[in-house]
Structures are given as C-alpha cells and as structure tokens.
Scaffold this motif. Structure first.
Motif, PDB file in Angstrom:
ATOM      1  N   ILE A  84      46.534  -3.798  -6.317  1.00 31.52           N
ATOM      2  CA  ILE A  84      46.663  -3.054  -5.064  1.00 31.52           C
ATOM      3  C   ILE A  84      45.893  -1.755  -5.215  1.00 31.52           C
ATOM      4  CG2 ILE A  84      48.226  -1.778  -3.540  1.00 31.52           C
ATOM      5  CD1 ILE A  84      50.372  -3.848  -4.176  1.00 31.52           C
ATOM      6  N   LEU A  85      44.985  -1.499  -4.298  1.00 32.02           N
ATOM      7  CA  LEU A  85      44.260  -0.238  -4.240  1.00 32.02           C
ATOM      8  C   LEU A  85      44.953   0.629  -3.198  1.00 32.02           C
ATOM      9  CD1 LEU A  85      41.974   1.757  -4.694  1.00 32.02           C
ATOM     10  CD2 LEU A  85      40.514   0.334  -3.230  1.00 32.02           C
ATOM     11  N   ALA A  86      45.596   1.702  -3.641  1.00 39.71           N
ATOM     12  CA  ALA A  86      46.383   2.555  -2.751  1.00 39.71           C
ATOM     13  C   ALA A  86      45.699   3.904  -2.573  1.00 39.71           C
ATOM     14  CB  ALA A  86      47.791   2.757  -3.317  1.00 39.71           C
ATOM     15  N   ASP A  87      45.410   4.261  -1.344  1.00 40.08           N
ATOM     16  CA  ASP A  87      44.771   5.547  -1.064  1.00 40.08           C
ATOM     17  C   ASP A  87      45.830   6.632  -0.997  1.00 40.08           C
ATOM     18  OD1 ASP A  87      43.158   7.634  -0.346  1.00 40.08           O
ATOM     19  OD2 ASP A  87      42.014   6.484   1.147  1.00 40.08           O
ATOM     20  N   ALA A  88      45.922   7.411  -2.088  1.00 40.75           N
ATOM     21  CA  ALA A  88      46.896   8.493  -2.166  1.00 40.75           C
ATOM     22  C   ALA A  88      46.245   9.844  -1.887  1.00 40.75           C
ATOM     23  CB  ALA A  88      47.562   8.514  -3.540  1.00 40.75           C
ATOM     24  N   ASP A  89      45.027   9.823  -1.387  1.00 41.86           N
ATOM     25  CA  ASP A  89      44.372  11.070  -0.976  1.00 41.86           C
ATOM     26  C   ASP A  89      44.759  11.315   0.475  1.00 41.86           C
ATOM     27  OD1 ASP A  89      42.740  13.182  -0.324  1.00 41.86           O
ATOM     28  OD2 ASP A  89      41.051  12.449  -1.505  1.00 41.86           O
ATOM     29  N   ASN A 140      50.117  -6.868 -10.336  1.00 46.87           N
ATOM     30  CA  ASN A 140      50.081  -6.555 -11.766  1.00 46.87           C
ATOM     31  C   ASN A 140      49.665  -5.111 -12.006  1.00 46.87           C
ATOM     32  OD1 ASN A 140      48.635  -9.759 -12.029  1.00 46.87           O
ATOM     33  ND2 ASN A 140      50.706  -9.281 -12.695  1.00 46.87           N
ATOM     34  N   LEU A 141      48.795  -4.616 -11.126  1.00 52.20           N
ATOM     35  CA  LEU A 141      48.255  -3.271 -11.313  1.00 52.20           C
ATOM     36  C   LEU A 141      48.098  -2.579  -9.967  1.00 52.20           C
ATOM     37  CD1 LEU A 141      47.057  -1.179 -13.291  1.00 52.20           C
ATOM     38  CD2 LEU A 141      44.838  -2.276 -12.969  1.00 52.20           C
ATOM     39  N   VAL A 142      48.554  -1.341  -9.906  1.00 52.57           N
ATOM     40  CA  VAL A 142      48.388  -0.506  -8.708  1.00 52.57           C
ATOM     41  C   VAL A 142      47.464   0.650  -9.079  1.00 52.57           C
ATOM     42  CG1 VAL A 142      49.509   0.821  -6.896  1.00 52.57           C
ATOM     43  CG2 VAL A 142      50.726  -1.089  -7.980  1.00 52.57           C
ATOM     44  N   VAL A 143      46.349   0.760  -8.364  1.00 52.12           N
ATOM     45  CA  VAL A 143      45.368   1.812  -8.618  1.00 52.12           C
ATOM     46  C   VAL A 143      45.440   2.814  -7.473  1.00 52.12           C
ATOM     47  CG1 VAL A 143      42.934   2.352  -8.987  1.00 52.12           C
ATOM     48  CG2 VAL A 143      43.875   0.180  -9.821  1.00 52.12           C
ATOM     49  N   PHE A 144      45.723   4.076  -7.809  1.00 58.12           N
ATOM     50  CA  PHE A 144      45.845   5.125  -6.805  1.00 58.12           C
ATOM     51  C   PHE A 144      44.573   5.962  -6.758  1.00 58.12           C
ATOM     52  CE2 PHE A 144      50.245   4.227  -8.010  1.00 58.12           C
ATOM     53  CZ  PHE A 144      50.870   4.147  -6.770  1.00 58.12           C
ATOM     54  N   HIS A 168      50.589  -0.412 -15.660  1.00 61.15           N
ATOM     55  CA  HIS A 168      50.842  -1.094 -14.386  1.00 61.15           C
ATOM     56  C   HIS A 168      50.481  -0.209 -13.195  1.00 61.15           C
ATOM     57  CE1 HIS A 168      52.771  -4.358 -16.495  1.00 61.15           C
ATOM     58  NE2 HIS A 168      53.598  -3.526 -17.083  1.00 61.15           N
ATOM     59  N   THR A 169      50.459   1.100 -13.423  1.00 59.87           N
ATOM     60  CA  THR A 169      50.069   2.042 -12.374  1.00 59.87           C
ATOM     61  C   THR A 169      49.034   2.990 -12.951  1.00 59.87           C
ATOM     62  OG1 THR A 169      51.996   3.421 -12.972  1.00 59.87           O
ATOM     63  CG2 THR A 169      52.224   1.944 -11.077  1.00 59.87           C
ATOM     64  N   LEU A 180      43.020  -8.890  -4.500  1.00 62.87           N
ATOM     65  CA  LEU A 180      42.968  -7.464  -4.152  1.00 62.87           C
ATOM     66  C   LEU A 180      43.531  -7.216  -2.751  1.00 62.87           C
ATOM     67  CD1 LEU A 180      42.093  -4.565  -4.848  1.00 62.87           C
ATOM     68  CD2 LEU A 180      39.838  -5.111  -3.887  1.00 62.87           C
ATOM     69  N   ALA A 181      44.433  -6.237  -2.646  1.00 63.42           N
ATOM     70  CA  ALA A 181      44.965  -5.794  -1.360  1.00 63.42           C
ATOM     71  C   ALA A 181      44.804  -4.282  -1.264  1.00 63.42           C
ATOM     72  CB  ALA A 181      46.438  -6.181  -1.220  1.00 63.42           C
ATOM     73  N   LEU A 182      44.676  -3.790  -0.046  1.00 64.16           N
ATOM     74  CA  LEU A 182      44.449  -2.368   0.194  1.00 64.16           C
ATOM     75  C   LEU A 182      45.635  -1.748   0.912  1.00 64.16           C
ATOM     76  CD1 LEU A 182      42.527   0.148   0.334  1.00 64.16           C
ATOM     77  CD2 LEU A 182      41.724  -0.777   2.534  1.00 64.16           C
ATOM     78  N   LEU A 183      46.081  -0.602   0.419  1.00 65.13           N
ATOM     79  CA  LEU A 183      47.045   0.233   1.130  1.00 65.13           C
ATOM     80  C   LEU A 183      46.312   1.506   1.507  1.00 65.13           C
ATOM     81  CD1 LEU A 183      50.027   0.759   2.036  1.00 65.13           C
ATOM     82  CD2 LEU A 183      50.306   1.980  -0.138  1.00 65.13           C
ATOM     83  N   THR A 184      46.011   1.664   2.781  1.00 68.88           N
ATOM     84  CA  THR A 184      45.315   2.868   3.214  1.00 68.88           C
ATOM     85  C   THR A 184      46.271   4.054   3.189  1.00 68.88           C
ATOM     86  OG1 THR A 184      45.806   2.445   5.558  1.00 68.88           O
ATOM     87  CG2 THR A 184      43.765   1.513   4.671  1.00 68.88           C
TER      88      THR A 184
END
Length: 233
Positions: free
Chosen positions: A85-90, A164-168, A53-54, A131-135
C-alpha cells in the motif's frame, strides 16, 4: 545502512506528474528501474533481523523529488511479490493522487476522521498487481494535530492488516513536525536525497533529528544521479 543511487531519468512534459514518468513502468529494463530494484533488495536485507512492515520515506528540507521516487519504489516492491500500500501522508503538499491521476476526495484524512473508513479503507487500484494507493484525502488545517492523535495508530494497524508492506510518503522532515510524529510509529525510515539539490547540512540534520527520536533510519536513496554513477551500497 542502505546507500542506494538511483540514476537520472528523463521525464516527459505531459502534466506535472504524468504516469509515464514512472520509469519502473515505462522502461522496466532501464538502468534507473534496475536501481530501484537494487533499492528494494537493500530494504529487504535491512528487514532480515527486524521485519519492516511499515516504511516512511521522506526528504530533508525540500521536495527533492521524493514523491516520484517513492512511487517508483512502491511499484518495484509490488512487482517483487509483496502486497504493498502506497499511502500519501504528505497532508500539506500531497502529490501521489496527481502522479497516479486519481481523485483525492477520500484518503488518509478520511480514515483518521471517520471510524467507518478504518473498516473499509478508501484504497484505489492503480493497475499494478499487488499495489494499492491511499491518497491523502482533503488537506486539514493542521496536519500535525492528526498525526499526534491516537487514531493514527488505528489507521496504521488497519493498513498493515491489508498488505505486507505499507509505504508512507511523508513531508520533508526538517520542514514540519508531521513527519517526526509519524516516524516514531513506523518500523523504519528511508531518506531521499537529490543530487545537486539537497544540502549536505540538511541531510546531516535530518538524520540526526530522526535518530534523536530513536527512529530506525535504514539509509538513503540518492536520486537525480548521473547515469554513470551506478548503484552503490
């Protein structure tokens, strides 16, 4: 263990990360786009016994084109019907907001620092269904302190509750401690390796470092590969 080769793709010159550089949107029938779909399938099979899921995606020591590869992967996952969710963790050299041509006033750092944002994450639509983006949000002085805090667990839980899935998109694992801290909190990790750029010893050290933390490394995606390389498993 996933080993997926993503073929070379030509990019345009309009900006550092023009939206048209997303091959999965610009040319979905291309061999490169098909390679990302093959990577999606491999990730799905990797999650049969232990659901994912992550997913944290990182490079070894340098940029290695990871952010562009992660964006294409996120598009493919969403196109496959998974709310993503595409999450920018950089939080040192964020790129997703530039790639998607979005503002970056609020993002992951907002969720970590502001409890109100946990209830209503500052997610941005990007014109791709599912698809949603978290900057990244404002870059903090010491990102490792944020990833080492208990609040990051709440951030991950809040995002998981909305997809369903969070991609960091995480920094290179050998360059900073941020990625190691976050990797221990997600279901799986995927390495991006760039053909002709990533050093073999760096790839080996990155894998050994993650596995030493008891992190589940599901494989690697090779980018910038020649067109004739195809896709392998």
């Amino acid at each position: 263990m996933i080993v997926c080769t993503v073929q070379w793709q030509k990019t345009t010159r309009r900006g550092l990360f023009p939206l048209s550089d997303l091959i999965t949107l610009r040319d979905p029938r291309s061999p490169a786009a098909e390679a990302y779909r093959a990577l999606r399938t491999s990730i799905q099979f990797a999650g049969v016994d232990a659901p994912i899921h992550t997913l944290l995606v990182t490079a070894c020591a340098g940029e290695d084109g990871k952010s562009l590869a992660i964006a294409n992967l996120a598009v493919t996952l969403a196109q496959g019907g998974q709310s993503t969710i595409l999450a920018d963790a950089d939080l040192r050299r964020p790129a997703q907001h530039t790639l998607w041509k979005q503002g970056n006033e609020k993002g992951m750092t907002t969720m970590i620092l502001d409890g109100e944002a946990l209830r209503e994450p500052p997610l941005k639509p990007v014109g791709v269904e599912n698809l949603a983006l978290l900057t990244s949000g404002i870059i903090p002085p010491n990102p490792a302190d944020l990833f080492g805090s208990k609040r990051i667990d709440e951030v991950i839980a809040a995002l998981k509750g909305r997809a369903n899935l969070v991609v960091f998109d995480a920094p290179p694992v050998l360059a900073v401690t941020d990625t190691a801290l976050l990797a221990t909190k997600v279901d799986a990790v995927l390495l991006v390796i760039r053909a002709g750029v990533t050093r073999r010893d760096h790839a080996r050290r990155a894998r050994e470092m993650l596995e030493g933390l008891k992190v589940r490394v599901i494989g690697a995606a090779l980018t910038n590969a020649p067109r004739e390389a195809g896709v392998t498993y």
